[in-house]
Design a protein around this motif. Structure first.
Motif, short mmCIF file in Angstrom:
data_model
loop_
_atom_site.label_atom_id
_atom_site.label_comp_id
_atom_site.label_asym_id
_atom_site.label_seq_id
_atom_site.Cartn_x
_atom_site.Cartn_y
_atom_site.Cartn_z
N LEU A 166 -11.59 3.63 13.70
CA LEU A 166 -11.61 4.85 14.52
C LEU A 166 -11.85 4.41 15.96
O LEU A 166 -12.78 3.65 16.23
N TYR A 167 -11.00 4.87 16.87
CA TYR A 167 -11.12 4.45 18.28
C TYR A 167 -11.20 5.69 19.16
O TYR A 167 -10.45 6.65 18.98
N GLU A 168 -12.13 5.63 20.12
CA GLU A 168 -12.32 6.75 21.04
C GLU A 168 -12.46 6.22 22.46
O GLU A 168 -13.30 5.37 22.73
N GLY A 202 -17.16 6.50 30.31
CA GLY A 202 -18.11 5.42 30.57
C GLY A 202 -18.12 4.34 29.53
O GLY A 202 -18.80 3.32 29.71
N GLU A 203 -17.38 4.50 28.44
CA GLU A 203 -17.33 3.48 27.40
C GLU A 203 -16.16 3.75 26.47
O GLU A 203 -15.74 4.90 26.29
N ALA A 204 -15.66 2.69 25.87
CA ALA A 204 -14.74 2.80 24.74
C ALA A 204 -15.55 2.49 23.49
O ALA A 204 -16.42 1.62 23.50
N ARG A 216 -18.44 -0.93 17.50
CA ARG A 216 -18.20 -1.67 18.73
C ARG A 216 -18.18 -0.70 19.92
O ARG A 216 -17.58 0.38 19.83
N ILE A 217 -18.79 -1.11 21.00
CA ILE A 217 -18.75 -0.37 22.27
C ILE A 217 -18.38 -1.34 23.37
O ILE A 217 -18.90 -2.46 23.42
N GLU A 218 -17.49 -0.92 24.26
CA GLU A 218 -17.11 -1.75 25.40
C GLU A 218 -17.29 -0.93 26.67
O GLU A 218 -16.81 0.21 26.77
#
Length: 310
Positions: free
Chosen positions: A7-9, A13-15, A29-31
């Protein structure tokens, strides 16, 4: 058995991304934007013995200094480890000299796409699939270090030297240790923990029970990693590659910004008919004031300006 999927959002301020299987999160995961990513190839100049300054102004530590290169000389470097936040200071990104052409390192979306699992892009007007899979609970684990498992609990503590796991629980100690080993392996993957990892298991007697605990780690933690045996005091150490900060390190580095991004996620997902007045903590309010582009992006995405703390 259904295949795992990402799942990608693309958040404000972050991916963020989560690898989901059987309605649970295997990896979160947060980038953050603007960070120097692994795989980035850039021009630089040698400014200290093993320190290079990129043309963008960022500084990286070199794994080795090219022979014959003098201070001030130009070179091209490839980032092999991103900067790691630590209390009081941050470890600089690491790089190595290369002859390759400059290029941007792959972002989070590119990395999860290359991993081979299907990727589902999430939209704010849709049902919250991340939350349904346990997103908030995973972030709470990263922030508090408290991780429950059947019959016991882990306490996860990132330190500059290593990430430590302490085991507590009930029942026979050898069985508790085996269950804890599975839970630790799963937590390492879920929170993207690399580098040195220490696990303080209950003290168990006998070679066979200690080997069973180590075997549980081997069965549930994907390579590459190295580990020690469980010693007589119940301690086992794991060493894994550490290309970037773990989820706990990333979220704990700036708790106010972490809380602000989480609040923006909720505000973005609020239905158009929901009340538009919101009360935020002073820390979140101050962070938003320092990041006006985040609030502007929220307005752009939702089409309305929230009334905050009024």
């Amino acid at each position: 058995m259904p295949e795992a999927y990402w799942l990608y959002e693309d958040g404000i301020g972050e991916a963020r991304a989560a690898l989901v299987h059987d309605d649970g999160i295997l990896a979160a995961r947060i980038e953050l934007p603007g960070r120097l990513r692994v795989g980035t190839i850039a021009r630089a100049r040698l400014t200290e013995f093993q320190l290079a300054t990129l043309d963008s102004g960022e500084q990286v530590m070199l794994d080795r200094r090219p022979p014959g290169l003098t201070l001030g000389a130009a070179l091209t470097v490839e980032v092999v480890r991103e900067a790691i936040p630590e209390p009081g200071r941050a470890k600089r990104a690491r790089a190595r000299p290369t002859d390759a052409a400059p290029a941007a390192g792959p972002d989070l979306l590119a990395r999860i796409t290359a991993a081979g699992h299907p990727v589902r892009h999430l939209r704010a007007h849709e049902a919250d699939a991340l939350e349904q899979a346990g997103w908030s609970e995973t972030l709470d684990e990263a922030l508090t270090g408290d991780i429950a498992f059947p019959g016991g609990a882990l306490r996860m503590s990132p330190t500059p030297a290593m990430t430590l796991f302490d085991v507590d629980g009930d029942g026979a100690l050898d069985q508790l240790a085996e269950r804890a080993a599975v839970a630790v392996a799963q937590a390492i993957r879920r929170h993207d923990i690399g580098g040195s990892i220490g696990i303080d298991f209950p003290t168990i007697t006998g070679k066979a029970p200690r080997q069973a605990v180590a075997a549980a780690i081997d069965a549930h933690l994907a390579l590459p990693f190295e580990r020690t045996a469980v010693n007589g005091f119940g301690f086992l150490q794991i060493v894994r590659p550490r290309p970037r900060a773990s989820l706990p390190e990333l979220l704990r580095d700036d708790p106010a910004a972490t809380a602000t991004r989480a609040a923006l996620r909720l505000l973005e997902r609020a239905p158009p008919t929901a009340p538009n007045r919101h009360r935020l903590s002073p820390a979140v309010d101050a962070c938003l004031a320092a990041q006006p582009d985040w609030l502007a992006e929220l307005v752009r995405r939702t089409g309305r300006t929230p009334i905050l703390n009024a």
